[in-house]
Design an enzyme around this catalytic site. Structure first.
Site, short mmCIF file in Angstrom:
data_model
loop_
_atom_site.label_atom_id
_atom_site.label_comp_id
_atom_site.label_asym_id
_atom_site.label_seq_id
_atom_site.Cartn_x
_atom_site.Cartn_y
_atom_site.Cartn_z
N PRO A 98 0.85 -1.19 0.00
CA PRO A 98 0.00 0.00 0.00
C PRO A 98 0.88 1.24 0.00
O PRO A 98 1.87 1.28 0.73
CB PRO A 98 -0.80 -0.11 1.30
CG PRO A 98 -0.37 -1.34 1.99
CD PRO A 98 0.70 -2.01 1.19
N GLU A 99 0.58 2.19 -0.84
CA GLU A 99 1.37 3.41 -0.88
C GLU A 99 0.64 4.51 -0.12
O GLU A 99 -0.42 4.28 0.47
CB GLU A 99 1.64 3.81 -2.34
CG GLU A 99 2.55 2.77 -3.02
CD GLU A 99 3.25 3.31 -4.25
OE1 GLU A 99 3.29 4.53 -4.43
OE2 GLU A 99 3.76 2.48 -5.03
N HIS A 135 -5.34 -14.28 11.80
CA HIS A 135 -4.41 -13.18 11.53
C HIS A 135 -4.89 -11.85 12.11
O HIS A 135 -4.34 -10.80 11.77
CB HIS A 135 -4.11 -13.02 10.04
CG HIS A 135 -3.72 -14.29 9.37
ND1 HIS A 135 -2.61 -15.03 9.73
CD2 HIS A 135 -4.32 -14.98 8.36
CE1 HIS A 135 -2.53 -16.10 8.97
NE2 HIS A 135 -3.55 -16.10 8.13
#
Ligand SMILES: [Zn+2]
Length: 293
Positions: free
Chosen positions: A19-20, A111
């Site tokens: 992810p940016e 998770h």
């Protein structure tokens, strides 16, 4: 209120892209919106860790310092999200697959590494299957000295700190190619591989250009387009989340807007020349040999 699955956008089809900045900003804004709806009740009543580490150990101060604190705001610095309280901040990095969601009772998933129980009964879950993410504690006043936050360059959307003169100074006499330079977090944060390629295309600058040979007019263009691609992606993120709810599926990155990223060999959107690809500074890079000099 249960619309919020913004973090899930990081489970993109683009594997293994991280992810940016725009994706992280979208998650931050989504979390902020969620908490604001019950602003007076955004008190962390309990912090439940289902494991002691993600990428690195989660310090016990996350629990001891932040339990009972009111979340005063959500901030982003580079690709970190900070949950601010009067006693310090919870620092979160999404890594590659990190996500936050509202998790009502019964919605426990594999998770899920951390649950933030809020005093109004809601619960936020941090889930990260690949465990490249991070949770840490930032004490008050440690914003520029915490190991994760020290040595970070200015924010690309901060016009006071990041501008053409700043970029030219950073490039001065540098032999390094311009693309890895704008991806260097100590020079400017949050310009990842996707948006660096797009900004260089729009500015008409080859990713292989020596940084020291950047002209002042080009620096103006490059800064402008770095801001433009990031801002456009943040705006698209907002609409992606709305679509997300309707579609109920993975929207992935905002890829429909890309001119060069992941388009090696395809015709340039501007001049139809086949796009070239090479590894520059260790990262796959695509550009138009005609439009970018
Ligand atoms: Zn072209």
């Amino acid at each position: 209120l249960d619309f919020f699955f913004a973090g899930e956008i990081s489970n993109a089809r683009h594997n293994p892209a991280m992810p940016e900045l725009p994706e992280v900003e979208t998650v931050r804004a989504g979390l902020a919106r969620l908490l604001k709806k019950n602003a007076t009740h955004a008190i962390i009543s309990r912090i439940e860790l289902t494991r002691g580490d993600i990428r690195k150990p989660i310090p016990t101060t996350v629990v001891t310092q932040l339990t009972g604190q009111t979340i005063l705001g959500l901030r982003r610095r580079a690709k970190y999200i900070l949950f601010d309280t009067a006693q310090g901040s919870l620092l979160c990095h999404l890594g590659m697959t990190g996500s936050w969601r509202l998790a009502p009772p019964g919605d426990e998933r594999e998770h899920d590494h951390c649950y933030l129980h809020l005093s109004d009964g809601r619960r936020l879950a941090f889930r990260d299957p690949r465990r490249f993410g991070l949770l840490d504690f930032v004490a008050p006043g440690q914003d520029t000295t915490h190991p994760c936050l020290a040595h970070l360059g200015p924010e690309p959307l901060d016009e006071q700190m990041f501008h053409a003169d700043y970029l030219l100074t950073a490039c001065h006499k540098r032999k390094q190619a311009i693309k890895p330079l704008i991806m260097d977090q100590s020079i400017v944060v949050g310009v990842g591989n996707i948006y660096a390629q797009e900004a260089l295309f729009l500015a008409g600058i080859s990713p292989r250009r020596r940084a020291g040979r950047l002209r002042p007019t080009e620096a103006v263009e490059l800064v402008k387009h770095i801001r433009h691609v990031l801002t456009a992606a943040i705006k698209a993120g907002g609409s992606t989340i709305s679509d997300f709810r309707q579609a109920g599926g993975s929207s992935g990155y905002f890829q429909h807007q890309f001119n060069v990223y992941d388009r090696a060999g395809l015709p340039c959107t501007r001049c139809t020349t086949p796009l070239r690809a090479a590894v520059i500074g260790g990262r796959g890079t695509t550009w138009c040999p005609t439009c970018q000099r």
